[in-house]
Design an enzyme around this catalytic site. Sequence first.
Site, PDB file in Angstrom:
ATOM      1  CG  ASP A 362      65.348  43.195 -24.210  1.00 24.74           C
ATOM      2  OD1 ASP A 362      64.652  43.016 -24.841  1.00 24.74           O
ATOM      3  OD2 ASP A 362      67.075  43.039 -23.865  1.00 24.74           O
ATOM      4  CG  HIS A 566      67.993  42.320 -19.903  1.00 19.87           C
ATOM      5  ND1 HIS A 566      67.483  43.602 -18.970  1.00 19.87           N
ATOM      6  CD2 HIS A 566      67.986  42.697 -20.934  1.00 19.87           C
ATOM      7  CE1 HIS A 566      67.834  44.243 -20.176  1.00 19.87           C
ATOM      8  NE2 HIS A 566      67.672  43.636 -21.440  1.00 19.87           N
TER       9      HIS A 566
HETATM   10 ZN   LIG Z   1      68.129  44.174 -22.888  1.00 19.01          ZN
END
Ligand SMILES: [Zn+2]
Length: 989
Positions: A362, A566
Amino acid sequence: MQRVRRFTRFRLAPAVYSEARPVEVSAWVVGGEPVPFDEASGQRFEPVRMGMPWGRPWDTVWFDVRGVAPSAWAPEETELVVDLGFTADQPGFQAEATAYRPDGSIVKAIEPLNAWVPLPQSGPFRLLIEAAANPVVQVPYEYEPTLLGDPRTSGDEPRYTLRRLEVARRDLVVWELLQDVYALDGLVGVLPPEGIRRAAIVSALERMVDVMDPDDVPGTAALGREVLAPVLSTKAPASALRVSAVGHAHIDCAWLWPTRETERKVARTFANVLDLIERDPEFVFAASSAQQYAWLKDGQPGLYARVRDAVAAGRIRPVGGMWVESDTNMPGGEALARQFVLGKRFFLEEFGVVSDEVWLPDSFGYSASLPQIATAAGARYFVTQKPSWNETNAIPYSTFLWEGIDGSRIFTHLPPAETYNSDLDGPDLARAERNFSEKGVAHEVLGLFGWGDGGGGPTREMLAMAARKADLDGSPRIRLTDPTSFFRAAEAELPDPPVWVGEMYLELHRGALVSQQKTKRGNRHSEALLRQAELWAATAAILKGATYPTAQLEDAWRTVLLQQFHDILPGTAIAWVHQDAEAGYARVESLLEGLIETALAALTGDGDVPLAANAGPLAQHGVPAMGIGPASAPVPATPRVEDGVWVVEDDRLRVVVDDRGVLVSVRDRVADRELLPEGTAGGVLQLLRDTPREWDAWDINEEDQRSGQELLEPTRVHGDNDAVVVRHNIGKSTVDVRISVVDGHLDLAFDIDWQESQKLLKLAFPLDVRADRAASEIQFGHLHRPIHRNTSWDAARFETVAHRWIHVGEPSWGVAIANDVVYGHDLRTVAAPSGRPMVMARLSLLRAPRYPDPSADQGRHSFTVSLRPGGIPEAVADGYRQQLPPRALHGAPVAPLVVVSNPAAVVEAVKLAEDGSGDLVLRLYEAHGDRCEATVTTSVNWDAVEATDLLECPTGAGAVQRVEPCRVEVSLRPFELLTLRFRAPRAAA
Ligand SMILES: [Zn+2]
């Protein structure tokens, strides 16, 4: 199908629970931050009834549930069914709960689509349920400013209603029939309407409805299953795609919730997984992020012990080998290396496991340095699906070799289902088949299933789906397996994979390079402090016998690595998360400043000679790299007024600032060449519209940048000692810029009080350079990117990351622009007023997005940006000049512990070995993009010197040759990373 679906929804599904018994429920409202089980269980619980509103945002309510499991019901039929007032929104983004036994052990989590707790024994039972009133911050996204992301502004209104808590009997035949129907209906949605297979399934489903009595679903469910059995036993053809299904739960370490909630999400997810593991012997669950296991170890030792057992049994696979699933654009080289060092060490020490893949489904784009860092950490495989979010272009491969800036390659797979949250239903699998680029020659793809983002993980319904599709006509074949088995199979069937070279740029979320600037400053500054603390502490330990502060350094690294997650470093989390992050960086700063001070005091003693400590890898102010000595700091030039403009110059640079507060000339006096194209102005601040179509903190839209203004009407321009000072007032914001010339550099120091909303502040430099590409510093090297728009790929790359510097040049002359804390840049060739092309280089200083943190970026910020003529070597030096300015102190000079003969071989870290042996570890890399030879000389002798991997284990690589007891020759390829381990002299036995 309309008839089938209505029957399923209104007759079948409601018949799953055939009987129910009430329970007694009492509650205790925590009224603040979560407390441990022991504290909660001793509180006074008040009786409550169904229908009770509960759950102030971010509060916790404990429910004490007492009931009886009827002895007439089988254990597998008997469960506690809970509805905390769940919404239709995504699981993991709303209320969730954990069910405990009275002894404090965890049974299972309760989540919107997994809201049952097993009650294995008949008779009386008691459970304590810790319910987290996490507010739905906004799903589906409308990106409206919300106050829910900060407990100080989120209000007191209860967000939920307690709807259901009862002992219920699950009709196993009805439940299995429901799973049959879901699996078949999913195929109906994706099979070709003209085909035989779809028609056969539709026909069977119709007959299922025909043979069943809507008023007696339990009594006729077996008949329904019999009718469906033939279509469920038709085998898949030999050519069917093979999906290696790995259980997973993407758990963002912080995002629309703070890290303290993630600690509970991790426990809930693992509790669910451990329950499923007992139900299905084939099921394997992969979980990344050593940090999340560490939270579990500290917070839920009982559950952690069960996780360890499941890891030992191969049922839970620690994957990824990183501390967290970090951003990979912004972390510095050493920090990205440490993501692996700390992560892998944790997995090895806790589980004896060496994970061989990188697991980053991700993160917002993937640095071209990553193949080398990952392989140096021992990784063989890489998995992500985020490139499928690209707005414009698609990476043309699913399975390929990914090659980094140094030429390292890693076997990479982008799961073509394009999700890490699959339910294994028809649409995800059909997408996998449609998108699998190598399907002409290969069959193997990875399928990650389980509720994720906010955790939760796989459910028994997903396992039922997998079981039905193990070998089913019309569906890819699903095999429950682990990631390594998948990668080995994929590698075996694709001996000559295609190659993708360079970064995997994400054509989305470009604003994440700019949002929440204070979090970004904290990261860059902490990385610099960590380098200094390790260097000086290692030097003091070796030269003076000082104690090396292993535990404190690890503590600081853990915080910095966590905050590179992130959604934290990219600035895309709620206000609470960024407040926590800034507090974390402040703690790290105070800890590391203390360590640096202690080490430097041990090194320099009590003397009063003025000195400077140069932690950088190159000499500064006359102080050798990584040494401490008398400094001769360069003196800035004094500005003067000449013909109505300000002139600042030294013997290398002549700069002119006009009454608009901008640079109208920057002249390289040595090369006798002007940096700015004729008729242009440099150092111009541009205040641009920033109202993205969606994903506010994440995205910058290029079309917004057509609207805005240049700041050319300052309220004041004046001389202040060694600088020309320009002040701009824009609305409620003020910008002060100090322009100075020192040592051949043009320095711009910005002090900004930022009170804007949805604006982007860029700093622009038109450059009289003919180039079709530019270099940007990334981890352990730099990346050249095209700066034209020949292709849709080039055009889409309109905001890019650089670390400490960018460079554009012609073969014999160029310009370096360095910064202290900027990541977002854009470089383009555009037309100069003369009509000829010039390079427009812009740095993105600040944004002010309103979602998910409506107060993002408000307040004081400072930046320094420097500009000078030169090549890549000068750019590298300027990057370190910005990040590691010499530190003033008093005492006796200290010669460097390590001297490297060639400025192209740059030392990125000096530390003692992770294993506490006292060995010295030196990490260096080739920084100019060229081959280099260098001599490394140390000020003490060593028993042996070895090249190692990032985990400090010898690699046997031949790049190192020892020529004298304290001298080593190394030869490096372009951007090669080299870790040297100097074995400390051992006492004779
Ligand atoms: Zn994530």
